[in-house]
Design an enzyme around this catalytic site. Structure first.
Site: not given
Ligand code: THU
Length: 160
Positions: A73, A62, A112, A75, A64
């Site tokens: 994310c 991920n 997610c 994935e 940010e």
């Molecule tokens: N996140 C992911 O990388 N994958 C998911 O399926 C759920 C959430 C990340 C996004 C964000 O950087 C952090 O987790 C908190 O939501």
């Protein structure tokens, strides 16, 4: 009126050591990718590793952003890269691992909703299911045989 029941079969492994060897190796790649996460805001690190036909592995984590919605994310970082770099190669398996810098994550952390939709697009594109294995930082690992087991009633191009 009639009721429709939607169900899915998921496999639950007690630990990653129970996984088939190739998936253990893939999960190790996901865990290594997780540690490359750029997540200064959530402190929640997610890693994804994708096994392609032919044996290549593509990883992502991920990423940010100070403008929160601009982040992505793990994935989707991984699967978009796989789609961009190896557009002709089928995606066979995907391994996911998450951990927090604030608390232990011992429950399997599923992708997610937006990531499920993105994964669904590639399953439809390649006309072959993608196995998805997800875990926290330790403990149980859940296996779905296809994204449709995690995202029933997929919206695809047939509705357009
Ligand atoms: N996140 C992911 O990388 N994958 C998911 O399926 C759920 C959430 C990340 C996004 C964000 O950087 C952090 O987790 C908190 O939501």
């Amino acid at each position: 009126m009639k009721k429709v029941t939607i169900s899915a079969d998921l496999d639950v492994y007690d630990t990653e050591n129970e996984l088939p060897q190739d998936v253990q190796d893939l999960m190790k790649e996901a865990i290594a990718a997780r540690e490359k996460s750029y997540s200064p805001y959530s402190k929640f690190r997610v890693g994804a590793a994708i096994l392609l036909e032919g044996g290549e592995v593509v990883t992502g984590s991920n990423q940010e952003n100070a403008s929160y919605p601009a982040g992505l994310c793990a994935e989707r970082t991984a699967i978009f890269y796989a789609g961009a770099k190896y557009p002709e190669k089928k995606i066979l398996k995907m391994a996911l691992s998450a951990r927090s810098e604030n608390h232990p994550v011992e429950v399997p952390t599923p992708p997610c909703g937006s990531c499920r939709q993105a994964i669904a697009e590639y399953e439809v594109k390649q006309e072959q299911p993608i196995e998805i294995y997800f875990m926290g930082e330790k403990g149980k690992v859940v296996k779905a045989n296809s994204i449709s087991d995690l995202l029933p009633l997929i919206f695809d191009s047939s509705y357009l």
